[in-house]
Design an enzyme around this catalytic site. Structure first.
Site, PDB file in Angstrom:
ATOM      1  N   CYS A   1       0.834  -1.202   0.000  1.00  0.00           N
ATOM      2  CA  CYS A   1       0.000   0.000   0.000  1.00  0.00           C
ATOM      3  C   CYS A   1       0.869   1.253   0.000  1.00  0.00           C
ATOM      4  CB  CYS A   1      -0.910  -0.004   1.224  1.00  0.00           C
ATOM      5  SG  CYS A   1      -2.088   1.370   1.261  1.00  0.00           S
TER       6      CYS A   1
ATOM      7  N   ASP B   1       0.395   3.768   1.700  1.00  0.00           N
ATOM      8  CA  ASP B   1       0.357   4.363   3.042  1.00  0.00           C
ATOM      9  C   ASP B   1       1.779   4.614   3.561  1.00  0.00           C
ATOM     10  OD1 ASP B   1       0.170   4.538   6.021  1.00  0.00           O
ATOM     11  OD2 ASP B   1      -1.949   4.117   5.646  1.00  0.00           O
TER      12      ASP B   1
ATOM     13  N   ARG C   1       2.949   4.811   6.356  1.00  0.00           N
ATOM     14  CA  ARG C   1       3.309   4.104   7.592  1.00  0.00           C
ATOM     15  C   ARG C   1       3.760   2.663   7.335  1.00  0.00           C
ATOM     16  NH1 ARG C   1      -2.394   4.960  10.332  1.00  0.00           N
ATOM     17  NH2 ARG C   1      -2.915   4.376   8.169  1.00  0.00           N
TER      18      ARG C   1
ATOM     19  N   HIS D   1      -2.420  -4.008   5.056  1.00  0.00           N
ATOM     20  CA  HIS D   1      -2.235  -3.601   6.462  1.00  0.00           C
ATOM     21  C   HIS D   1      -3.579  -3.273   7.090  1.00  0.00           C
ATOM     22  CE1 HIS D   1      -2.817   0.857   5.955  1.00  0.00           C
ATOM     23  NE2 HIS D   1      -2.450   0.578   4.712  1.00  0.00           N
TER      24      HIS D   1
ATOM     25  N   CYS E   1      -6.295   0.004   6.700  1.00  0.00           N
ATOM     26  CA  CYS E   1      -6.089   0.539   5.354  1.00  0.00           C
ATOM     27  C   CYS E   1      -7.247   1.460   4.956  1.00  0.00           C
ATOM     28  CB  CYS E   1      -5.963  -0.607   4.353  1.00  0.00           C
ATOM     29  SG  CYS E   1      -5.717  -0.069   2.638  1.00  0.00           S
TER      30      CYS E   1
END
Length: 211
Positions: A43, A45, A47, A99, A102
């Protein structure tokens, strides 16, 4: 120049100095080429940094990231990365890592319009339709969300296996395994979900290509 922008430039200089202190030929060796054993599809993302999560060094992971770690068969970006990884770099493992928490998966569970990303999220909504009996039976919203994250990974693992790129590699006897993982933002640990494919035996005959 604002403070954050200056900070990241300074951090780069510090990182270079640290690497050279450990190995004076670090960048010289990196510039000779790459031979990563792994393609990571994750992803976007911020993080979920691929290398850091698995403690990999520069040059050890070939990475493709998008919203909700999707494998869409019409996505030429993803297909180009996959083709290069499998047919040029000869990676032996492809990991799809989702994750918990998400945002893309969460958005697919709702009805709010978010703009152009609605078109991307529709692929995830299609997955909900396929698994709605299981998901709707989960009364706790957080548990349902977590399970949908896992199902999304499951579907992407099989989407990878269905591509002509992976099918061709398996047909030629190339060693290639696909794995489905999920990452816990609140723990830092990854979990192997048990979605592991190394041939097309688990696919419907419709997807088993003959070359």
């Amino acid at each position: 120049m604002n403070d954050f922008y200056k900070k990241i430039l300074d951090n780069n200089k510090k990182w270079v100095e640290e690497q050279l202190a450990i190995d004076k030929d670090f960048f010289k060796d990196l510039s000779k080429g790459q031979n990563p054993p792994l393609l990571w599809i994750g992803c976007s993302d911020s993080r979920v940094p691929a290398n850091e999560i698995i403690g990999a060094k520069a040059g050890e992971v070939f990475v493709h990231r998008n919203i909700a770690n999707m494998v869409v068969h019409s996505d030429m970006n993803m297909l180009s990365v996959l083709d290069y990884a499998v047919n040029v770099l000869k990676v032996e493992h492809v990991i799809v890592c989702g994750h918990y928490g998400c945002g893309g998966v969460k958005a697919a569970m709702g009805n709010s319009s978010l703009g152009i990303i609605d078109n991307w999220i529709r692929h995830i909504k299609n997955e909900y339709r396929l698994h709605q009996d299981e998901l709707n039976a989960i009364k706790d919203e957080k548990e349902r969300f977590n399970r949908f994250v896992e199902i999304n990974v499951y579907e992407q693992v099989f989407n990878l296996a269905k591509t002509s790129i992976v099918q061709s590699a398996w047909n030629s006897g190339q060693k290639l395994s696909i794995h489905g993982w999920v990452y816990g933002l609140n723990s830092g640990y990854v979990t192997d979900l048990g979605y592991n494919l190394s041939n097309n035996d688990d696919l419907d005959l419709t997807y088993q290509m003959q070359f």
